[in-house]
Design a protein around this motif. Structure first.
Motif, PDB file in Angstrom:
ATOM      1  N   ALA A 120      -2.993   8.697  -6.604  1.00  0.00           N
ATOM      2  CA  ALA A 120      -1.762   7.899  -6.547  1.00  0.00           C
ATOM      3  C   ALA A 120      -1.996   6.733  -7.494  1.00  0.00           C
ATOM      4  O   ALA A 120      -3.067   6.129  -7.510  1.00  0.00           O
ATOM      5  N   ALA A 121      -0.996   6.438  -8.306  1.00  0.00           N
ATOM      6  CA  ALA A 121      -1.165   5.409  -9.320  1.00  0.00           C
ATOM      7  C   ALA A 121       0.116   4.596  -9.432  1.00  0.00           C
ATOM      8  O   ALA A 121       1.194   5.158  -9.635  1.00  0.00           O
ATOM      9  N   ALA A 122      -0.013   3.298  -9.266  1.00  0.00           N
ATOM     10  CA  ALA A 122       1.132   2.406  -9.393  1.00  0.00           C
ATOM     11  C   ALA A 122       1.027   1.650 -10.712  1.00  0.00           C
ATOM     12  O   ALA A 122      -0.058   1.185 -11.106  1.00  0.00           O
ATOM     13  N   VAL A 123       2.149   1.525 -11.422  1.00  0.00           N
ATOM     14  CA  VAL A 123       2.174   0.858 -12.726  1.00  0.00           C
ATOM     15  C   VAL A 123       2.007  -0.649 -12.539  1.00  0.00           C
ATOM     16  O   VAL A 123       2.742  -1.275 -11.770  1.00  0.00           O
ATOM     17  N   ASP A 124       1.029  -1.215 -13.229  1.00  0.00           N
ATOM     18  CA  ASP A 124       0.838  -2.660 -13.252  1.00  0.00           C
ATOM     19  C   ASP A 124       1.427  -3.188 -14.562  1.00  0.00           C
ATOM     20  O   ASP A 124       0.884  -2.923 -15.638  1.00  0.00           O
ATOM     21  N   GLY A 156       2.470  21.787  -9.819  1.00  0.00           N
ATOM     22  CA  GLY A 156       2.021  21.256 -11.094  1.00  0.00           C
ATOM     23  C   GLY A 156       2.972  20.322 -11.809  1.00  0.00           C
ATOM     24  O   GLY A 156       2.916  20.228 -13.031  1.00  0.00           O
ATOM     25  N   TRP A 157       3.826  19.608 -11.084  1.00  0.00           N
ATOM     26  CA  TRP A 157       4.668  18.616 -11.740  1.00  0.00           C
ATOM     27  C   TRP A 157       4.210  17.210 -11.347  1.00  0.00           C
ATOM     28  O   TRP A 157       3.498  17.029 -10.352  1.00  0.00           O
ATOM     29  N   MET A 158       4.624  16.222 -12.131  1.00  0.00           N
ATOM     30  CA  MET A 158       4.354  14.823 -11.827  1.00  0.00           C
ATOM     31  C   MET A 158       5.666  14.056 -11.890  1.00  0.00           C
ATOM     32  O   MET A 158       6.516  14.319 -12.748  1.00  0.00           O
ATOM     33  N   LYS A 159       5.832  13.104 -10.977  1.00  0.00           N
ATOM     34  CA  LYS A 159       7.035  12.276 -10.938  1.00  0.00           C
ATOM     35  C   LYS A 159       6.660  10.816 -10.756  1.00  0.00           C
ATOM     36  O   LYS A 159       5.550  10.485 -10.317  1.00  0.00           O
ATOM     37  N   SER A 160       7.607   9.951 -11.098  1.00  0.00           N
ATOM     38  CA  SER A 160       7.466   8.531 -10.835  1.00  0.00           C
ATOM     39  C   SER A 160       8.471   8.131  -9.772  1.00  0.00           C
ATOM     40  O   SER A 160       9.627   8.573  -9.798  1.00  0.00           O
ATOM     41  N   PHE A 161       8.037   7.297  -8.823  1.00  0.00           N
ATOM     42  CA  PHE A 161       8.875   6.868  -7.705  1.00  0.00           C
ATOM     43  C   PHE A 161       9.130   5.379  -7.820  1.00  0.00           C
ATOM     44  O   PHE A 161       8.189   4.580  -7.949  1.00  0.00           O
ATOM     45  N   ASP A 162      10.394   5.011  -7.810  1.00  0.00           N
ATOM     46  CA  ASP A 162      10.784   3.599  -7.860  1.00  0.00           C
ATOM     47  C   ASP A 162      10.930   3.098  -6.428  1.00  0.00           C
ATOM     48  O   ASP A 162      11.871   3.493  -5.720  1.00  0.00           O
ATOM     49  N   PRO A 163      10.016   2.246  -5.939  1.00  0.00           N
ATOM     50  CA  PRO A 163      10.078   1.814  -4.539  1.00  0.00           C
ATOM     51  C   PRO A 163      11.272   0.910  -4.242  1.00  0.00           C
ATOM     52  O   PRO A 163      11.616   0.714  -3.080  1.00  0.00           O
ATOM     53  N   VAL A 164      11.889   0.361  -5.283  1.00  0.00           N
ATOM     54  CA  VAL A 164      13.046  -0.505  -5.064  1.00  0.00           C
ATOM     55  C   VAL A 164      14.293   0.327  -4.782  1.00  0.00           C
ATOM     56  O   VAL A 164      15.038   0.082  -3.831  1.00  0.00           O
ATOM     57  N   THR A 165      14.521   1.351  -5.603  1.00  0.00           N
ATOM     58  CA  THR A 165      15.693   2.200  -5.415  1.00  0.00           C
ATOM     59  C   THR A 165      15.428   3.396  -4.507  1.00  0.00           C
ATOM     60  O   THR A 165      16.356   4.048  -4.040  1.00  0.00           O
ATOM     61  N   GLY A 166      14.136   3.716  -4.277  1.00  0.00           N
ATOM     62  CA  GLY A 166      13.792   4.868  -3.449  1.00  0.00           C
ATOM     63  C   GLY A 166      14.048   6.197  -4.120  1.00  0.00           C
ATOM     64  O   GLY A 166      14.196   7.215  -3.438  1.00  0.00           O
ATOM     65  N   THR A 167      14.080   6.221  -5.442  1.00  0.00           N
ATOM     66  CA  THR A 167      14.358   7.464  -6.170  1.00  0.00           C
ATOM     67  C   THR A 167      13.150   7.902  -6.977  1.00  0.00           C
ATOM     68  O   THR A 167      12.356   7.081  -7.441  1.00  0.00           O
ATOM     69  N   SER A 168      13.025   9.217  -7.159  1.00  0.00           N
ATOM     70  CA  SER A 168      11.958   9.800  -7.959  1.00  0.00           C
ATOM     71  C   SER A 168      12.537  10.373  -9.239  1.00  0.00           C
ATOM     72  O   SER A 168      13.645  10.929  -9.233  1.00  0.00           O
ATOM     73  N   ASP A 194       6.518   1.399 -10.791  1.00  0.00           N
ATOM     74  CA  ASP A 194       6.687   2.753 -10.263  1.00  0.00           C
ATOM     75  C   ASP A 194       5.370   3.303  -9.718  1.00  0.00           C
ATOM     76  O   ASP A 194       4.270   2.901 -10.135  1.00  0.00           O
ATOM     77  N   PHE A 195       5.519   4.242  -8.809  1.00  0.00           N
ATOM     78  CA  PHE A 195       4.393   4.903  -8.156  1.00  0.00           C
ATOM     79  C   PHE A 195       4.369   6.352  -8.643  1.00  0.00           C
ATOM     80  O   PHE A 195       5.337   7.096  -8.451  1.00  0.00           O
ATOM     81  N   PHE A 196       3.261   6.764  -9.289  1.00  0.00           N
ATOM     82  CA  PHE A 196       3.160   8.118  -9.844  1.00  0.00           C
ATOM     83  C   PHE A 196       2.440   9.037  -8.860  1.00  0.00           C
ATOM     84  O   PHE A 196       1.419   8.674  -8.278  1.00  0.00           O
ATOM     85  N   TYR A 197       3.004  10.227  -8.710  1.00  0.00           N
ATOM     86  CA  TYR A 197       2.411  11.224  -7.825  1.00  0.00           C
ATOM     87  C   TYR A 197       2.674  12.609  -8.409  1.00  0.00           C
ATOM     88  O   TYR A 197       3.521  12.782  -9.295  1.00  0.00           O
ATOM     89  N   ALA A 198       1.947  13.607  -7.933  1.00  0.00           N
ATOM     90  CA  ALA A 198       2.074  14.973  -8.449  1.00  0.00           C
ATOM     91  C   ALA A 198       1.967  15.955  -7.298  1.00  0.00           C
ATOM     92  O   ALA A 198       1.515  15.596  -6.197  1.00  0.00           O
ATOM     93  N   ASP A 199       2.382  17.192  -7.528  1.00  0.00           N
ATOM     94  CA  ASP A 199       2.201  18.243  -6.530  1.00  0.00           C
ATOM     95  C   ASP A 199       1.088  19.174  -6.980  1.00  0.00           C
ATOM     96  O   ASP A 199       1.095  19.690  -8.095  1.00  0.00           O
ATOM     97  N   TYR A 200       0.155  19.395  -6.092  1.00  0.00           N
ATOM     98  CA  TYR A 200      -1.037  20.170  -6.411  1.00  0.00           C
ATOM     99  C   TYR A 200      -0.726  21.637  -6.706  1.00  0.00           C
ATOM    100  O   TYR A 200      -1.397  22.275  -7.506  1.00  0.00           O
ATOM    101  N   CYS A 201       0.311  22.163  -6.049  1.00  0.00           N
ATOM    102  CA  CYS A 201       0.607  23.591  -6.178  1.00  0.00           C
ATOM    103  C   CYS A 201       1.568  23.895  -7.316  1.00  0.00           C
ATOM    104  O   CYS A 201       1.366  24.843  -8.065  1.00  0.00           O
ATOM    105  N   LEU A 261       0.863  -1.180   0.000  1.00  0.00           N
ATOM    106  CA  LEU A 261       0.000   0.000   0.000  1.00  0.00           C
ATOM    107  C   LEU A 261       0.902   1.234   0.000  1.00  0.00           C
ATOM    108  O   LEU A 261       1.541   1.559   1.003  1.00  0.00           O
ATOM    109  N   MET A 262       0.960   1.912  -1.138  1.00  0.00           N
ATOM    110  CA  MET A 262       1.790   3.104  -1.291  1.00  0.00           C
ATOM    111  C   MET A 262       0.905   4.339  -1.116  1.00  0.00           C
ATOM    112  O   MET A 262      -0.027   4.555  -1.889  1.00  0.00           O
ATOM    113  N   LEU A 263       1.225   5.131  -0.110  1.00  0.00           N
ATOM    114  CA  LEU A 263       0.359   6.221   0.326  1.00  0.00           C
ATOM    115  C   LEU A 263       1.007   7.575   0.061  1.00  0.00           C
ATOM    116  O   LEU A 263       2.153   7.809   0.440  1.00  0.00           O
ATOM    117  N   ALA A 264       0.270   8.469  -0.607  1.00  0.00           N
ATOM    118  CA  ALA A 264       0.682   9.867  -0.779  1.00  0.00           C
ATOM    119  C   ALA A 264       0.048  10.667   0.345  1.00  0.00           C
ATOM    120  O   ALA A 264      -1.167  10.879   0.354  1.00  0.00           O
TER     121      ALA A 264
END
Length: 806
Positions: free
Chosen positions: A298-302, A324-336, A315-322, A238-241
């Motif tokens: 929050a959206a994880a790639v299947d 206006g960017w979107m990034k992908s997060f690799d839970p294995v490496t811990g990098t965005s 990867d886990f996709f997330y964005a910043d509301y203010c 469960l990946m939580l933003a």
């Protein structure tokens, strides 16, 4: 790194905040090379909060007002998919929509929303979708779970709803801005992730099942603030933003039975073994392309369904509301990794059954929303993400057409009118000045090209009307009005039209918008058809920052459909709230958030705040607990900062040595500077005052010119040399054991710290004490009685060590 939390709310219609009204067009999104962003539903949704895919492949979008709309490729239906009566203030409304894993057999849809009665609270209900799949039957509602009641004007009640790989229903619930009371508690479902069976019962293997009671056995994890959105990745995690307060936005890998630290920590906890660190996230003070104010997802790639390159698998996709960017997060490496920029007000991100990424956005100024799809094309050729729109203007006005495109740079543009190239029209926008009736019906297209190819937009049609636009004038509030929290504000306007004359009330449509810094929150959307109205500024449970204001925005429409919009802003009256503590390294709390011991913040006058002195706190000398507040309030109590009452100090006592049973000193206040006209006598728990020159130190005492005497006895906690100190800004003298140890009866030019010689004290023994103060200079009446010894750091003498006369 430990992040200090300060008392400001972000936030937040949905989270923490919205962006400025001057927003770019809907589709100005720039994804990586080889990806294409396409607006699939534009300005057809009002105030959207979330979206979900139905098992039939349609998109349902929840509006904050309780209506759920359905999009099925040809546009958004005007008939609601579902319409609910909801509490929609702040970040409340419909928070989650999920479909039963066995939907093909039962057609169940589950909705998490806020009910306004009998108290405001969250519920999880199940509905049956009708056979055509275009709507759910509200008569089939079955309430499965009811959450704890919320504050009337609270915030941070965000959350989401999804089925996990185990077939259980998971729900994230915000803390209602009560983190210090609820987030760690097993007797509250606020500030939690819950886990339920799909019939609403509680799984017996829940991690706190044997520790909690009743419905609280549903708690799966705790220590959350505003766990706005989550998804399950290919590992089943469960990946939580999770939206932060003032410092940090978190990505949490939620494990059952663990505590995620709020409100003790925001961001990494510095190794505190009680709590789980976020696996990713970002700080607010980073550069705009990396920082922000509110994480959404929050959206994880299947990998089984994704059309994205394999490098994005899991990867886990997330964005910043203010920002206006979107990034992908690799839970294995811990990098965005940066993915897209230029997104306006994203509120939700999901992967569709077609393997493409969809996100929902919301214009902070108009409330209109749109859905954008990002697909992988593998091509650098240009593509159009937002088509030119039809335009209607009056005679003599300008008409502007704009396209939004992407592809490998550089991009070139050429506009065409009725198929003929327009000379010089080679940018992303084209403006026809001075439109005339002969221009009505003209068609405008644009061709976008780069080295890899070209694409031509759909046509946009110009309509030129002879009808002139109406005009409107806001008559109240006055442009000079400023407000206090709790104040009623009236608004009214008049409007006329060149063709219609004075416009009727039915032509008026008001909207009250709450601005916070560069962001906005919807506040009030009255029903159309009124020339005037009023609202009351909340004085509690509301945004507490001072860089706020209200905008009264009016749109008037004439009989031909032409509109004009006018607005008026009303700003607050503010004051600086000062929060201090003794000893100096103790930490009081403001609105449930720990702050430094010399915390100053600008706040709206009369805005009710909550102060507390959490303890025990490990400080110099040992463990310290709350003793008293300068305003004599309880440990946790409400304060109302005004122009003359905005300073508050928390006094802590040391739980070491000989802790006494005292209650304070006998205090006599005089209506003169010579200690001759007594007005009131009472017991003061501590000697501590910071009285403004126009304020009174006690009931019945005239402000500005007064004196006071505190007397009784003092009991030391340690048998050692003790230095007594007095901080005062006027004349002061102190007797210990009958000896005058501080004599500064001549008023000082500023607040001065006076010290006695070290005095031998015996732990537990009571020694007579008398302190006198004269206040006559017109400055603030400031006095503090402190002590210091080898075992006792400089601190205000607590009430437990002071005893009144007699």
């Amino acid at each position: 790194m430990k992040h200090t939390r300060i008392a400001c709310m972000g936030l937040l219609l949905l989270l923490a905040a919205l962006v400025p009204i001057e927003t770019p067009a809907a589709g100005a999104t720039t994804p990586p090379s080889g990806f294409q962003a396409t607006v699939v539903a534009n300005n057809q949704i009002f105030a959207p909060t979330l979206m979900s895919f139905t098992p039939e492949g349609r998109i349902v979008v929840a509006q904050q007002n309780g209506k759920v709309k359905v999009w099925s490729g040809g546009g958004v239906s005007t008939t609601p998919y579902l319409s609910l009566t909801v509490e929609s203030s702040s970040d409340r409304g419909i928070l989650g929509i999920a479909y039963d894993p066995n939907y093909a057999a039962n057609h169940y849809v589950y909705v998490y929303y806020h009910r306004p009665t009998p108290t405001i609270h969250g519920v999880i209900s199940r509905f049956v979708v009708r056979p055509d799949g275009l709507s759910a039957d509200p008569a089939t509602e079955t309430v499965l779970y009811e959450m704890d009641s919320l504050n009337f004007t609270g915030v941070h009640t965000g959350g989401s709803l999804k089925f996990g790989p185990d077939g259980k229903l998971y729900v994230s619930v915000g803390d209602d801005r009560r983190g210090i009371d609820v987030s760690h508690s097993l007797a509250s479902d606020l500030g939690k992730v819950l886990r339920l069976n799909k019939n609403g019962s509680i799984p017996v293997d829940n991690p706190f099942y044997t520790q909690a009671a009743g419905k609280y056995r549903s708690i799966y994890s705790k220590g959350h603030r505003n766990p706005y959105t989550f998804d399950f990745d290919q590992r089943g995690h469960l990946m939580l933003a999770e939206v932060g307060l003032s410092s940090y936005e978190e990505i949490n890998d939620v494990v059952g039975g663990r505590d995620y630290g709020w409100p003790d920590y925001e961001g990494p906890d510095g190794g505190d073994v009680r709590y789980v660190d976020p696996v990713g996230g970002y700080a607010h003070d980073q550069a705009p392309e990396d920082g922000g104010c509110a994480i959404i997802g929050a959206a994880a790639v299947d990998p089984a369904t994704s059309t994205f390159p394999a490098s994005y698998d899991g990867d886990f996709f997330y964005a910043d509301y203010c920002n206006g960017w979107m990034k992908s997060f690799d839970p294995v490496t811990g990098t965005s990794t940066p993915f897209a920029t230029g997104i306006v007000n994203p509120t939700h991100v999901v992967f569709g059954p077609d393997g493409n990424l969809y996100y929902l956005t919301r214009n902070s100024g108009t409330g209109s929303g749109w859905i954008t799809r990002i697909t992988y094309t593998g091509s650098t050729a240009p593509s159009i993400s937002a088509q030119p729109r039809d335009a209607t203007v009056g005679v003599g006005q300008a008409a502007t057409f704009t396209v939004e495109a992407q592809g490998a740079a550089p991009l070139s543009y050429q506009w065409f009118r009725n198929g003929t190239a327009i000379s010089g029209a080679t940018s992303a926008s084209y403006t026809l000045t001075n439109a005339q009736p002969s221009d009505s019906g003209a068609s405008f297209r644009v061709s976008v090209a780069n080295a890899s190819g070209s694409v031509t937009s759909q046509p946009a049609t110009l309509t030129v009307v002879t009808n002139q636009a109406p005009s409107a004038t806001i008559t109240s509030p006055a442009a000079t009005l400023t407000y206090l929290a709790g104040q009623k504000i009236d608004y009214s306007a008049t409007a006329t039209d060149p063709e219609d004359g004075t416009l009727p009330a039915s032509a008026f449509d008001w909207e009250i918008i709450f601005h916070h810094d560069t962001h906005t929150h919807p506040f009030l959307d009255p029903a159309p058809g009124s020339r005037s109205g009023s609202f009351t500024v909340p004085d509690s449970g509301f945004e507490t920052a001072a860089n706020v204001w209200f905008e009264m925005r009016l749109q008037v429409t004439d009989s031909a459909g032409r509109t004009t919009t006018v607005s008026r802003n009303v700003h607050p009256r503010t004051t600086t709230l000062s929060l201090q503590a003794s000893p100096a390294d103790a930490r009081p709390a403001l609105d449930g958030t720990l702050v430094s011991s010399n915390h100053k913040v600008l706040t709206v006058r009369n805005m009710r705040r909550i102060v507390s002195a959490p303890g025990p706190q490990a400080l110099i000398g040992g463990s310290w607990r709350f003793d008293t507040w300068s305003d004599r309030g309880q440990n946790q109590h409400e304060i109302v900062p005004t122009a003359g009452n905005n300073w508050f100090m928390a006094v802590f006592r040391l739980d070491a040595g000989n802790v006494g049973t005292g209650v304070g000193l006998t205090a006599t206040y005089y209506d003169d500077t010579t200690l001759t006209q007594p007005v009131i006598q009472r017991t003061d728990p501590v000697v501590l005052a910071n009285v403004a020159g126009n304020s009174s130190p006690a009931p019945g005492v005239s402000p500005g010119t007064w004196s006071a005497r505190w007397q009784g006895s003092v009991s030391a906690q340690f048998s050692e040399l003790t230095t007594f100190r007095v901080l005062a800004d006027d004349g002061v003298r102190l007797w210990i054991g009958g000896n005058l140890v501080i004599d500064a009866w001549t008023p000082a030019s500023k607040a001065t710290l006076y010290s006695s010689a070290p005095i031998t004290m015996t732990a537990g023994a009571r020694v007579p004490i008398r302190l006198e103060l004269r206040q006559g200079s017109g400055r603030n009446g400031q006095v503090r009685l402190l002590w210091q010894s080898k075992s006792m750091p400089r601190s205000i003498i607590p009430s437990t060590q002071l005893f009144p006369t007699g």
